[in-house]
Structures are given as C-alpha cells and as structure tokens.
Design an enzyme around this catalytic site. Structure first.
Site, short mmCIF file in Angstrom:
data_model
loop_
_atom_site.label_atom_id
_atom_site.label_comp_id
_atom_site.label_asym_id
_atom_site.label_seq_id
_atom_site.Cartn_x
_atom_site.Cartn_y
_atom_site.Cartn_z
N SER A 1 -125.67 28.76 -32.75
CA SER A 1 -124.47 28.37 -33.49
C SER A 1 -123.25 28.39 -32.56
O SER A 1 -123.26 27.73 -31.52
CB SER A 1 -124.30 29.28 -34.70
OG SER A 1 -123.32 28.78 -35.58
N ASP B 1 -130.12 20.91 -40.43
CA ASP B 1 -128.98 21.80 -40.23
C ASP B 1 -127.78 21.30 -41.03
O ASP B 1 -127.31 20.18 -40.83
CB ASP B 1 -128.65 21.83 -38.73
CG ASP B 1 -127.57 22.85 -38.38
OD1 ASP B 1 -126.94 23.41 -39.30
OD2 ASP B 1 -127.37 23.07 -37.17
N HIS C 1 -130.27 25.59 -39.84
CA HIS C 1 -129.39 26.06 -38.77
C HIS C 1 -129.90 27.36 -38.14
O HIS C 1 -129.85 27.52 -36.92
CB HIS C 1 -128.00 26.29 -39.36
CG HIS C 1 -126.95 26.65 -38.36
ND1 HIS C 1 -126.47 25.75 -37.42
CD2 HIS C 1 -126.27 27.82 -38.15
CE1 HIS C 1 -125.55 26.34 -36.68
NE2 HIS C 1 -125.40 27.60 -37.09
#
Length: 506
Positions: free
Chosen positions: A325, A417, A452
């Site tokens: 991330s 995601d 994600h």
C-alpha cells in the site's frame, strides 16, 4: 452384548449360512437370526459364559476358544455393529508456521456419512473467528482436506487450508474486524471440531454432536528467531534476526497508512532466513507529532535502511525493501530519493505517487485526507479510494522516478483492489522502465479476484474493515473475494520468497 441361537453356536450342520469373523473363525448362524448379531469388544469370555442359561452349549475348550475370538471383533461386521473405533480427527503438523500447510483427516467414521468441520480461534484482541465446511466420508469412513472437496459451508471444493483462510468474525463480534497478529511470540490456537451431519453455523450447542476434535497452533515466528525492539536515534521498529551465526540477507519491511507497528510479516521473513526490520513511521506513540500525520521524512527511511545494512549479522550488500500500500510507494521512493542501494524491491498494491503533500527530506505531511473529492462510497457507505490513486489523479510532482531504479523490482497486483488503482500503476511503472531500457528489472504478479491486502498465506480475506472511529466512523473497502484472494496470497508468498532467494542469496 450379543444374541445367538444355540443351534448356531454349537455348529449344527443344518444351519443354512455362516459368518466369517477376523478371517479365521467361522461361526455358523441361521439366516433367521443373522440380523440380531451385536458384539461389544469389552465383553469377556467369563461374561459370555454366564449366558449359558440362555444359550445351550457344550462347555468344551473348542467352544471357549471360539468365544474368546468374539471379543476381538473390530468392526468388520458392519450391520448393527458398534465395534468400530470412535471417530478420530488428526492434524499434521499440529504446530507449524502460518505459511505451512496442515493436513487434516478424519478416520473411523461410518461409510459415506456426512460430517462438518468447525474451526474457531480468538484473535489477540479476544474476538472469536470461525469457519465451517461440509464433507462426506468415503466408503472406508475417512476423509482428507488435502484430497476431498467441501460440499458446503465457508468454502467449496478441494481446499487443504480452507478452514483457515475462510475464517470470519463470529456472529455478535465487533463490526469491521481485520485479523492481524499483535503478539508474534504467541500462536493462534485453532480448535477444530468434527460434528455429526452437515451443520450450518451458527448452531446451538444442542444441535451439535462433537465426534472428535484437534487443536492446531499457527506461529508467525520460528524457534530461535530473535526479536529486538528498536527505539534509537529517532527510529522506531522491531528487528528480527534468524537463528544461527549469520550474517544474513535482510529486508526493510514497510506497511501502509493504517499505521502503528506490524511485526508479523517481518517475524515470518526471519523464520525463512532473512533478517527483517519492521519500521513504524505513522500512528505510533513513540514517534514525534500528532498520530494522524506522517511526521518523518526521507532521512528517517534512509536511517532505517542504513541501520539494517550496518548490523553485524546482516550482509551489507544483500538488503532489500518490501512494502504494501503506502509502504509500496515508499519502497519505490527510498532508493530514488535517498541514495541507498537496495539489492531488490517488492511492492504490493501501491501507487507510483502520493495524493498527500509529501515534502522533501525533512518532510511533514498535512493531515491525512487522501483527496476527499475523489472518494467513492458503496451502497453501505464504505470508502472506495481506488480512483484517488489513478495515475491521472496523482500530482505529477509526487511521481517516483522509477526509471532511476537499478535493482530488480517485483510488483504484486490484486486485480480487485478497491483501495488503489494497482493495475494502472503497474502499467505505468512497466512502461517507464521499458522506456529507460530496464524492462528486465520488472516482474509483475497479477491476480484476478484478489484485493488490496495481499498478506502471508492462509490469512483471512478482509474485503472491508474499520478504518477510523473518530471523528467519524469510516469503513475502508479493500476488495478481494475469499477463494481467489487466498490463492493469490499463497502463490505470491512463494514467488516473493523465490525472488528474494534469487536476488539476496544467489
């Protein structure tokens, strides 16, 4: 106990049929009484003898020897026989690292009977997580999660580790949970029950008939790994050193904007032979400034890399960086902004730039808002940030100059995601490296249905979780569907370890 007619027991030659017991002893039984046979293995020969008032027989030694054989009956008589051993549930190994598979098997069940496996455990915060799956025993009364499909429950199909990755918070637990290990020095203790029939959860205790149970321990740290807390020269984190004399290749481990200090990936990397430094840079009480701001700059990340590189148990020219991330963005930024020379990089679902105002080497950030005008919401009010991280929406002056990279880069994409436009960012990185004549440095792993939060194997998929409670409650959509997300985590972890082996050891 048993019931046999006297004519059968003494072997009257007029009897029509026989039953073969234990492959050696032939007991003649009349067809009329064949269905009345019932044995218990604990009945003694003496007890059998007391039945002589009911059964007329000749007390000769041959008969006694035959009767003694009856108490060794083990279930080969299938009809109305209760001589089958009690059901058994096994897990092997019962103690393992979280990225290792566990073989779960059921034994000594009636042929083709339906059963349910129910797994449950408590998180470090005390929340109950559980999963369940329906199986059918084969003709031998056995089943194996390695070979047999689940026909219902939390997952379907042949999934050896489905009970683990399909876990969800139990009914009545707090909303918006995400499973994250807080104390890596203790395991997750998973209790697995074998229940009679196909049971759907939640079910009351009265509806459950537990036939057998087993407990499995899931560890994020191997025996001998050293855990060292770091709080020096402004750096905050935890260093993990593998067992043995060293020196070892090493990884700087960076998480995203959830903040705090997450140790479980670093401890697992150390368990696989890599010194690993999990670095806190946001939302930690030992860092300067407000918790809702990044109050460190590029010099902080450079110092962390150098601390790892200079450690006596680290091979100084075999150090890489891994980030998820916002940590992925930092993974790309550190070697292009600070002058450090990592041996390899691994980025997971991150952007090539930042929507926040990140200044230069002594940077501060404005309060985290992630471009509120670009936030989307689903029907339940959960935040979807994907559009905010499309390259077209990222300030150009924040773009990392990836064309300056001189080391191999593995970029992992979850195609579902919902927090970052990972596909578009991967395309941009690949194009810029190709234009710079460095396409050989780039490896992309892309997984349909994965979200994600691609974490170590067999972690439950958190499609959404609580992002903040104050000043108002926000739930973040991460994306991902349980089965493909689990497959992505398993495959990506294996390929990440192979990538590290190639670039840090070979």
């Amino acid at each position: 106990m048993f019931k046999l007619c006297a004519r059968c027991l003494v072997g009257d030659p007029s009897v029509e049929s026989n039953i073969l017991l234990k492959g050696t002893l032939v007991i003649p039984v009349c067809r009329a009484h064949r269905e009345d046979i019932m044995f218990r293995t604990h009945v003694s020969v003496k007890a059998i003898g007391r039945l002589s008032g009911f059964i007329k027989m000749k007390p000769d030694f041959t008969t006694w020897r035959k009767l003694a054989s009856l108490q060794r009956l083990t279930g080969k008589v299938r009809w109305k026989s209760n001589t089958r051993p009690a059901p058994v549930l096994t897990a092997a190994p019962v103690r393992a690292l979280v990225d290792e598979q566990v073989g779960i098997r059921g034994h000594f069940l009636p042929p083709r009977c339906p059963v349910t496996l129910h797994a449950r455990m408590h998180s470090d915060e005390g929340d109950l997580w559980e999963s369940f799956a329906h199986y059918n025993a084969d003709e031998r009364g056995t089943f194996s999660l390695t070979c047999d499909p689940s026909v219902g429950g939390s997952y379907l199909g042949c999934e050896p580790m489905g009970l683990f990755w399909s876990m969800q918070p139990a009914t009545g637990e707090r909303e918006g949970l995400r499973l994250r290990k807080k104390n890596v020095e203790s395991p997750y203790v998973v209790h697995i029950s074998l229940l009679e029939g196909h049971v759907s959860l939640p079910a009351s205790e009265g509806q459950r008939s537990e036939l057998a149970a087993v407990t499995a321990e899931r560890w994020y740290i191997a025996p001998g790994v050293k855990r060292i807390e770091i709080n020096q020269n402004g750096l905050v984190g935890t260093l993990f050193i593998p067992p043995g004399p060293g020196p070892f290749p090493a990884m700087l481990d960076l998480w995203g904007m959830v903040g705090g200090l997450q140790e479980y990936r670093s401890s697992l990397l150390a368990s696989r032979g890599y010194a690993s430094f999990s670095l806190a840079y946001f939302g930690h009480r030992d860092l300067p400034g407000p918790l809702n701001r990044i109050n460190v700059g590029d010099s902080y990340f450079k110092a962390a890399f150098l601390l790892l590189q200079d450690h006596p148990q680290v091979v100084s020219d075999r150090v890489g960086i891994l980030g998820l991330s916002f940590g992925c963005y930092l993974t790309l930024r550190i070697p292009t902004k600070t002058g450090v020379k990592p041996s390899c990089l691994v980025g997971i679902n991150g952007a090539v730039g930042s929507t926040m105002s990140l200044f230069s080497l002594d940077s501060r950030t404005k309060e985290f808002d992630s471009s509120q005008e670009l936030r989307n919401f689903d029907d339940e009010g959960c935040v979807i940030l994907k559009d905010a991280f499309l390259p077209a929406n990222i300030p150009p002056d924040s773009f990392v100059k990836v064309e300056k990279l001189d080391c191999p880069l593995m970029y992992v994409v979850g195609e579902d995601d919902l927090c970052c436009a990972s596909i578009e960012n991967a395309d941009l990185i690949e194009e810029r490296l190709r234009s710079a004549g460095k396409s050989h440095l780039f490896t992309r792993l892309s997984y349909p249905g994965a979200g994600h939060l691609i974490e170590p194997p067999y972690s439950p998929c958190a499609r959404a979780s609580m992002w903040s409670v104050k000043p108002k409650k926000l739930t973040m959509m991460w994306g991902g569907h349980p089965a493909p997300h689990a497959a992505a985590q398993e495959d990506a972890w294996k390929k990440i370890l192979d990538f590290l082996e190639k670039n840090l050891r070979t």
